[in-house]
Design a protein around this motif. Structure first.
Motif, mmCIF file in Angstrom:
data_model
loop_
_atom_site.group_PDB
_atom_site.id
_atom_site.type_symbol
_atom_site.label_atom_id
_atom_site.label_comp_id
_atom_site.label_asym_id
_atom_site.label_seq_id
_atom_site.Cartn_x
_atom_site.Cartn_y
_atom_site.Cartn_z
ATOM 1 N N ARG A 70 22.492 0.195 -28.622
ATOM 2 C CA ARG A 70 21.740 1.151 -27.801
ATOM 3 C C ARG A 70 21.663 0.654 -26.369
ATOM 4 N NH1 ARG A 70 16.171 1.795 -30.859
ATOM 5 N NH2 ARG A 70 15.860 3.415 -29.259
ATOM 6 N N ASP A 71 21.514 1.596 -25.421
ATOM 7 C CA ASP A 71 21.415 1.150 -24.036
ATOM 8 C C ASP A 71 19.961 0.824 -23.672
ATOM 9 O OD1 ASP A 71 20.061 3.524 -23.202
ATOM 10 O OD2 ASP A 71 21.966 4.530 -22.826
ATOM 11 N N PHE A 72 19.809 0.153 -22.544
ATOM 12 C CA PHE A 72 18.504 -0.381 -22.135
ATOM 13 C C PHE A 72 17.450 0.707 -22.013
ATOM 14 C CE2 PHE A 72 15.452 -1.273 -18.778
ATOM 15 C CZ PHE A 72 14.926 -2.490 -19.182
ATOM 16 N N ASP A 73 17.764 1.783 -21.293
ATOM 17 C CA ASP A 73 16.760 2.825 -21.031
ATOM 18 C C ASP A 73 16.282 3.481 -22.318
ATOM 19 O OD1 ASP A 73 16.793 2.425 -18.291
ATOM 20 O OD2 ASP A 73 18.416 3.868 -17.961
ATOM 21 N N ASP A 74 17.192 3.675 -23.253
ATOM 22 C CA ASP A 74 16.848 4.296 -24.531
ATOM 23 C C ASP A 74 15.859 3.423 -25.304
ATOM 24 O OD1 ASP A 74 17.001 6.039 -26.779
ATOM 25 O OD2 ASP A 74 18.469 4.698 -27.691
ATOM 26 N N VAL A 75 16.137 2.133 -25.377
ATOM 27 C CA VAL A 75 15.253 1.233 -26.130
ATOM 28 C C VAL A 75 13.917 1.065 -25.413
ATOM 29 C CG1 VAL A 75 15.009 -1.032 -27.201
ATOM 30 C CG2 VAL A 75 17.267 0.007 -27.008
ATOM 31 N N LEU A 76 13.933 1.042 -24.089
ATOM 32 C CA LEU A 76 12.687 0.917 -23.338
ATOM 33 C C LEU A 76 11.741 2.071 -23.650
ATOM 34 C CD1 LEU A 76 10.831 -0.343 -21.232
ATOM 35 C CD2 LEU A 76 12.166 0.830 -19.457
ATOM 36 N N LYS A 77 12.277 3.279 -23.727
ATOM 37 C CA LYS A 77 11.441 4.436 -24.058
ATOM 38 C C LYS A 77 10.795 4.275 -25.432
ATOM 39 C CE LYS A 77 13.998 7.749 -21.215
ATOM 40 N NZ LYS A 77 14.925 8.926 -21.222
ATOM 41 N N GLU A 78 11.552 3.753 -26.387
ATOM 42 C CA GLU A 78 10.990 3.528 -27.719
ATOM 43 C C GLU A 78 9.912 2.452 -27.668
ATOM 44 O OE1 GLU A 78 12.143 2.161 -32.280
ATOM 45 O OE2 GLU A 78 13.726 2.337 -30.772
ATOM 46 N N ALA A 79 10.180 1.395 -26.902
ATOM 47 C CA ALA A 79 9.200 0.311 -26.778
ATOM 48 C C ALA A 79 7.886 0.832 -26.201
ATOM 49 C CB ALA A 79 9.765 -0.810 -25.906
ATOM 50 N N GLN A 80 7.984 1.748 -25.243
ATOM 51 C CA GLN A 80 6.779 2.347 -24.661
ATOM 52 C C GLN A 80 6.075 3.229 -25.686
ATOM 53 O OE1 GLN A 80 8.905 3.999 -21.287
ATOM 54 N NE2 GLN A 80 7.849 2.641 -19.860
ATOM 55 N N ALA A 81 6.847 3.981 -26.466
ATOM 56 C CA ALA A 81 6.262 4.851 -27.487
ATOM 57 C C ALA A 81 5.559 4.043 -28.576
ATOM 58 C CB ALA A 81 7.345 5.726 -28.113
ATOM 59 N N LEU A 82 6.090 2.858 -28.874
ATOM 60 C CA LEU A 82 5.508 1.997 -29.908
ATOM 61 C C LEU A 82 4.344 1.155 -29.387
ATOM 62 C CD1 LEU A 82 8.804 0.743 -31.598
ATOM 63 C CD2 LEU A 82 7.116 2.296 -32.604
ATOM 64 N N GLY A 83 4.124 1.200 -28.062
ATOM 65 C CA GLY A 83 3.044 0.417 -27.474
ATOM 66 C C GLY A 83 3.428 -1.006 -27.122
ATOM 67 N N TYR A 84 4.720 -1.351 -27.240
ATOM 68 C CA TYR A 84 5.176 -2.688 -26.876
ATOM 69 C C TYR A 84 5.263 -2.850 -25.366
ATOM 70 C CZ TYR A 84 6.704 -3.027 -31.777
ATOM 71 O OH TYR A 84 6.761 -3.039 -33.143
ATOM 72 N N ALA A 85 5.570 -1.756 -24.663
ATOM 73 C CA ALA A 85 5.729 -1.791 -23.209
ATOM 74 C C ALA A 85 4.750 -0.819 -22.562
ATOM 75 C CB ALA A 85 7.162 -1.431 -22.812
ATOM 76 N N GLU A 86 4.284 -1.184 -21.379
ATOM 77 C CA GLU A 86 3.373 -0.325 -20.620
ATOM 78 C C GLU A 86 4.142 0.838 -19.989
ATOM 79 O OE1 GLU A 86 0.157 -0.781 -20.589
ATOM 80 O OE2 GLU A 86 0.164 -2.713 -21.622
ATOM 81 N N ALA A 87 3.394 1.816 -19.476
ATOM 82 C CA ALA A 87 4.019 2.931 -18.760
ATOM 83 C C ALA A 87 4.840 2.405 -17.589
ATOM 84 C CB ALA A 87 2.954 3.911 -18.277
ATOM 85 N N ASP A 88 4.298 1.401 -16.886
ATOM 86 C CA ASP A 88 5.060 0.668 -15.876
ATOM 87 C C ASP A 88 5.485 -0.657 -16.525
ATOM 88 O OD1 ASP A 88 6.162 -0.716 -13.799
ATOM 89 O OD2 ASP A 88 4.400 -0.630 -12.495
ATOM 90 N N PRO A 89 6.752 -0.762 -16.940
ATOM 91 C CA PRO A 89 7.185 -1.936 -17.717
ATOM 92 C C PRO A 89 7.621 -3.129 -16.875
ATOM 93 C CG PRO A 89 8.988 -0.393 -17.555
ATOM 94 C CD PRO A 89 7.834 0.221 -16.782
ATOM 95 N N THR A 90 7.379 -3.085 -15.571
ATOM 96 C CA THR A 90 7.921 -4.087 -14.662
ATOM 97 C C THR A 90 7.570 -5.511 -15.087
ATOM 98 O OG1 THR A 90 7.771 -2.528 -12.824
ATOM 99 C CG2 THR A 90 8.020 -4.849 -12.252
ATOM 100 N N PHE A 91 6.312 -5.758 -15.421
ATOM 101 C CA PHE A 91 5.888 -7.114 -15.768
ATOM 102 C C PHE A 91 6.693 -7.678 -16.929
ATOM 103 C CE2 PHE A 91 1.933 -8.958 -13.858
ATOM 104 C CZ PHE A 91 1.951 -8.150 -12.727
#
Length: 331
Positions: free
Chosen positions: A111-132
């Motif tokens: 999977r590509d980065f942006d796709d997995v990041l969206k899932e991580a945000q949906a699962l609560g692993y990543a914040e709305a702003d994932p920069t940190f």
């Protein structure tokens, strides 16, 4: 909150708010009032820990922060106590679960980065702003804390070289796998002569290494000491129960009156400076997009020879009908 830190019958304050604004004032007030403080706040310790620990020592109270790094893994206690007979030579850690989840999914499911990041945000692993998380700031704060404990230096978060994972592509994952490596986002602290390296960046790790097989949101820290050699500390790096495990462990230490002095710069017998990134010798991974024409590879290897850079491994593959090719080099 200030009612708590000013209450005369409270002996220990647990700070689990986060941030570095009002929390700094709360912790300072608690210490001033003679209360022990336990925190899971990595940002607070990384940025203000030097002064806060000095202030706690002056007021004869404890400031403990096991939960600030790697969640439930007792890595700070291990460095301070279990490995106290060792001179720590280096440590390398997967200390951000969000980044590790993203890289794991990219490798295992293509999977590509942006796709997995969206899932991580949906699962609560990543914040709305994932920069940190994805740009390594969170890992840099944790690395600064680990390095200070490991090497007896002051906290030096502002000197940690930081590079994130947002530019890693499925092509990078694929070529790394083909070469026998896994890409992990590591925090690395290393003793070199009279200095130390402090860096957070994507790293190619041989698939044979244990830390290469730490997947999902799990954390791990690899520590090398002069007596023990290499040891690996693995476990849940985040979550309510993992964080609570470390917080309560600190509380039990205070109840049992166990000492944990946090030997930082003002007690160190060594003056270790942080080595500038430009002065660090390391292997590198490069992926070049070139025209698949005669003589291109010879020109590239000629440039490497000109600057006395050796090539360890090389892959060249045509990627489309327009005669474009990828050249992947490991130095």
């Amino acid at each position: 909150p200030f009612e708590v830190v000013n209450h005369p019958e409270i002996d220990v304050v647990l700070e689990l708010i986060g941030g570095t604004g009002v929390t700094k004032k709360l912790v300072e007030t608690a210490i001033k009032n003679g209360k022990h403080v336990i925190t899971a706040n990595k940002a607070l310790i990384a940025k203000h820990g030097n002064k806060l620990i000095q202030f706690a020592n002056k007021n004869k109270v404890r400031l403990l922060f096991e939960a600030s790094v790697a969640g439930g893994i007792p890595i700070i206690k291990s460095l301070e106590q279990g490995l106290s007979a060792n001179k720590i030579e280096s440590l390398a850690g997967i200390i951000n679960g969000t980044g590790n989840f993203i890289l794991t999914e990219m490798k295992e499911k293509n999977r590509d980065f942006d796709d997995v990041l969206k899932e991580a945000q949906a699962l609560g692993y990543a914040e709305a702003d994932p920069t940190f998380d994805v740009e390594g700031i969170d890992a840099a704060q944790k690395l600064a804390i680990l390095a200070a404990i490991a090497f007896g230096t002051e906290l030096q978060f502002d000197k940690v070289f930081t590079k994130g994972i947002s530019n890693i592509t499925t092509e990078d994952i694929k070529y790394a796998t083909e070469l026998g490596y896994t890409i992990k986002h590591l925090g690395i602290a290393k003793r070199v002569g009279n200095g130390i390296e402090l860096r957070v960046h994507p790293t190619l790790i041989s698939n044979e290494e244990l830390i290469a097989n730490v997947n999902g949101v799990m954390n791990a820290v690899l520590v090398k000491g002069d007596a023990l050699g290499t040891s690996l500390y693995y476990g849940a790096g985040a979550g309510e129960e993992a964080t609570a495990s470390s917080v309560i462990a600190d509380l039990i230490d205070i109840i049992n009156n166990q000492t944990s002095n946090h030997i930082l710069g003002w007690k160190s017998q060594e003056k270790l400076t942080v080595i500038d990134t430009e002065s660090i010798d390391s292997e590198y991974y490069l992926r070049l997009l070139v025209s698949n024409m005669k003589g291109v590879l010879a020109k590239i290897t000629g440039i490497f020879h000109q600057y006395n850079v050796s090539i360890e491994e090389l892959i060249q593959k045509q990627i489309d009908e327009n005669n474009n090719a990828h050249i992947v080099i490991i130095t």
